[in-house]
Scaffold this motif. Structure first.
Motif, mmCIF file in Angstrom:
data_model
loop_
_atom_site.group_PDB
_atom_site.id
_atom_site.type_symbol
_atom_site.label_atom_id
_atom_site.label_comp_id
_atom_site.label_asym_id
_atom_site.label_seq_id
_atom_site.Cartn_x
_atom_site.Cartn_y
_atom_site.Cartn_z
ATOM 1 N N SER A 123 0.872 -1.190 0.000
ATOM 2 C CA SER A 123 0.000 0.000 0.000
ATOM 3 C C SER A 123 0.903 1.232 0.000
ATOM 4 C CB SER A 123 -0.912 0.000 1.227
ATOM 5 O OG SER A 123 -1.785 -1.099 1.206
ATOM 6 N N THR A 124 1.311 1.645 -1.191
ATOM 7 C CA THR A 124 2.289 2.720 -1.306
ATOM 8 C C THR A 124 1.752 3.945 -2.035
ATOM 9 O OG1 THR A 124 3.177 1.724 -3.329
ATOM 10 C CG2 THR A 124 4.243 1.132 -1.239
ATOM 11 N N ARG A 125 0.489 3.933 -2.402
ATOM 12 C CA ARG A 125 -0.102 5.094 -3.045
ATOM 13 C C ARG A 125 -1.543 5.250 -2.562
ATOM 14 N NH1 ARG A 125 4.301 6.554 -3.862
ATOM 15 N NH2 ARG A 125 5.272 7.217 -5.814
ATOM 16 N N PRO A 126 -2.021 6.486 -2.426
ATOM 17 C CA PRO A 126 -3.384 6.693 -1.935
ATOM 18 C C PRO A 126 -4.415 6.136 -2.910
ATOM 19 C CG PRO A 126 -2.448 8.741 -2.753
ATOM 20 C CD PRO A 126 -1.335 7.752 -2.729
ATOM 21 N N ALA A 127 -5.272 5.275 -2.409
ATOM 22 C CA ALA A 127 -6.344 4.726 -3.230
ATOM 23 C C ALA A 127 -7.693 4.870 -2.548
ATOM 24 C CB ALA A 127 -6.070 3.251 -3.533
ATOM 25 N N SER A 128 -7.676 5.200 -1.274
ATOM 26 C CA SER A 128 -8.905 5.375 -0.500
ATOM 27 C C SER A 128 -8.532 6.192 0.726
ATOM 28 C CB SER A 128 -9.488 4.018 -0.104
ATOM 29 O OG SER A 128 -8.606 3.358 0.791
ATOM 30 N N LEU A 129 -9.365 6.131 1.744
ATOM 31 C CA LEU A 129 -9.056 6.838 2.984
ATOM 32 C C LEU A 129 -8.217 5.996 3.930
ATOM 33 C CD1 LEU A 129 -12.467 8.629 3.706
ATOM 34 C CD2 LEU A 129 -10.378 9.591 2.707
ATOM 35 N N LEU A 130 -7.817 4.795 3.484
ATOM 36 C CA LEU A 130 -7.004 3.932 4.332
ATOM 37 C C LEU A 130 -5.557 4.426 4.373
ATOM 38 C CD1 LEU A 130 -8.289 0.405 3.234
ATOM 39 C CD2 LEU A 130 -8.760 1.582 5.391
ATOM 40 N N PRO A 131 -4.846 4.160 5.463
ATOM 41 C CA PRO A 131 -3.434 4.543 5.542
ATOM 42 C C PRO A 131 -2.611 3.891 4.434
ATOM 43 C CG PRO A 131 -4.268 3.943 7.709
ATOM 44 C CD PRO A 131 -5.323 3.555 6.719
ATOM 45 N N TYR A 132 -1.551 4.574 4.030
ATOM 46 C CA TYR A 132 -0.624 4.025 3.045
ATOM 47 C C TYR A 132 0.784 4.484 3.397
ATOM 48 C CZ TYR A 132 -0.862 8.709 0.941
ATOM 49 O OH TYR A 132 -0.819 10.065 0.742
ATOM 50 N N TRP A 133 1.773 3.817 2.788
ATOM 51 C CA TRP A 133 3.165 4.189 3.008
ATOM 52 C C TRP A 133 3.512 5.378 2.126
ATOM 53 C CZ3 TRP A 133 5.834 2.303 6.943
ATOM 54 C CH2 TRP A 133 5.505 1.060 7.471
ATOM 55 N N ALA A 134 3.756 6.539 2.723
ATOM 56 C CA ALA A 134 4.276 7.660 1.953
ATOM 57 C C ALA A 134 5.709 7.356 1.543
ATOM 58 C CB ALA A 134 4.213 8.946 2.781
ATOM 59 N N VAL A 135 6.446 6.706 2.439
ATOM 60 C CA VAL A 135 7.787 6.187 2.140
ATOM 61 C C VAL A 135 7.860 4.790 2.762
ATOM 62 C CG1 VAL A 135 10.282 6.521 2.346
ATOM 63 C CG2 VAL A 135 8.769 8.522 2.272
ATOM 64 N N PRO A 136 7.842 3.741 1.973
ATOM 65 C CA PRO A 136 7.870 2.394 2.550
ATOM 66 C C PRO A 136 9.260 2.033 3.052
ATOM 67 C CG PRO A 136 7.886 2.272 0.163
ATOM 68 C CD PRO A 136 7.714 3.725 0.507
ATOM 69 N N PRO A 137 9.336 1.140 4.035
ATOM 70 C CA PRO A 137 10.657 0.678 4.489
ATOM 71 C C PRO A 137 11.322 -0.158 3.410
ATOM 72 C CG PRO A 137 8.905 -0.578 5.546
ATOM 73 C CD PRO A 137 8.233 0.510 4.770
ATOM 74 N N LYS A 138 12.632 0.028 3.262
ATOM 75 C CA LYS A 138 13.382 -0.712 2.252
ATOM 76 C C LYS A 138 14.221 -1.821 2.856
ATOM 77 C CE LYS A 138 12.009 1.748 -1.223
ATOM 78 N NZ LYS A 138 11.090 1.157 -2.216
ATOM 79 N N GLU A 139 14.423 -1.759 4.172
ATOM 80 C CA GLU A 139 15.252 -2.748 4.842
ATOM 81 C C GLU A 139 14.648 -3.062 6.205
ATOM 82 O OE1 GLU A 139 19.139 -1.155 5.251
ATOM 83 O OE2 GLU A 139 19.431 -0.808 3.108
ATOM 84 N N VAL A 140 14.988 -4.226 6.725
ATOM 85 C CA VAL A 140 14.578 -4.583 8.084
ATOM 86 C C VAL A 140 15.219 -3.601 9.068
ATOM 87 C CG1 VAL A 140 14.773 -6.347 9.891
ATOM 88 C CG2 VAL A 140 14.271 -7.007 7.531
ATOM 89 N N ARG A 141 14.424 -3.121 10.008
ATOM 90 C CA ARG A 141 14.852 -2.189 11.053
ATOM 91 C C ARG A 141 15.272 -0.819 10.510
ATOM 92 N NH1 ARG A 141 16.577 -7.103 12.876
ATOM 93 N NH2 ARG A 141 18.604 -6.902 11.867
ATOM 94 N N GLN A 142 14.895 -0.508 9.279
ATOM 95 C CA GLN A 142 15.165 0.831 8.753
ATOM 96 C C GLN A 142 14.174 1.813 9.363
ATOM 97 O OE1 GLN A 142 13.887 1.655 4.813
ATOM 98 N NE2 GLN A 142 15.285 3.365 4.503
ATOM 99 N N LEU A 143 14.686 2.852 10.007
ATOM 100 C CA LEU A 143 13.844 3.865 10.641
ATOM 101 C C LEU A 143 14.369 5.248 10.300
ATOM 102 C CD1 LEU A 143 13.507 2.168 14.143
ATOM 103 C CD2 LEU A 143 11.703 2.338 12.417
#
Length: 203
Positions: A123-143
């Motif tokens: 879910s990386t782009r707005p398609a409804s009122l549901l939350p989405y990733w504006a910037v998705p994580p690319k790696e484990v523990r990436q913050l």
């Protein structure tokens, strides 16, 4: 894309999903929510905290209000994942314990006792009122690093400049994109030269 790269990509996505599910009170329920198209409600303060940001500040910092363009700009400006709850808030995932050291007056940090609706990884782009990733994580523990406060300050700069202009003062040298340049300079100084560490995260 070769089959080998597709396989590596799927393994990486599964690893990131597994890491996110470790934050869940009940990983099976969280996983079922994702499978049924709902965000998983994850408790904060264990694996990560979340910086809660007003959309107006994010839009000012990125010099855009169109959701896709905002996502693309954020992917260049921050060094970790961000979630958007459309029409309400942006959340930057930051290390657990940030609540104890956060000093920016422009946003609050949610930690232990708070929960966050986290979308499934595709879910990386707005398609409804549901939350989405504006910037998705690319790696484990990436913050995101706590320097995400720079993004907030960048959003305040154009707002302040606009208010000054309304009072008849001369606009500052930064202009409407000044906040964007501030963040880029600070990230460049911190990260040094080299290729970007993450992409735009499109579908």
């Amino acid at each position: 894309m070769t089959p080998a790269r597709i396989t590596r990509g799927r393994r990486s996505e599964a690893a990131i999903a597994g890491w996110l599910l470790k934050a869940a009170a009940d990983p099976e329920i969280a996983k079922a929510d994702w499978e049924e198209g709902r965000p998983a409600m994850l408790p904060l303060g264990g694996c990560f905290d979340a910086v809660k940001m007003q959309p107006d500040l994010v839009h000012a910092a990125t010099a855009n209000t169109a959701p896709v363009q905002v996502c693309d700009a954020l992917a260049r400006l921050v060094d970790g994942p961000m979630v958007c709850h459309p029409g309400t808030w942006f959340y930057a995932l930051v290390p657990a314990g940030t609540t104890e050291t956060w000093k920016s007056p422009d946003a609050t940090v949610l930690g232990r006792g708070a929960w966050l609706g986290v979308p499934r990884l595709d879910s990386t782009r707005p398609a409804s009122l549901l939350p989405y990733w504006a910037v998705p994580p690319k790696e484990v523990r990436q913050l995101c690093t706590p320097e995400v406060a720079d993004l907030l300050r960048a959003g305040v700069v154009p707002a302040d400049a606009g208010a000054a202009g309304a009072l008849g003062a001369a606009p500052g040298p930064a202009g409407p994109l000044g906040g964007l340049r501030v963040v880029r300079r600070r990230l460049a100084l911190r990260n040094g030269p080299g290729p970007a560490r993450h992409g735009t995260g499109g579908p």
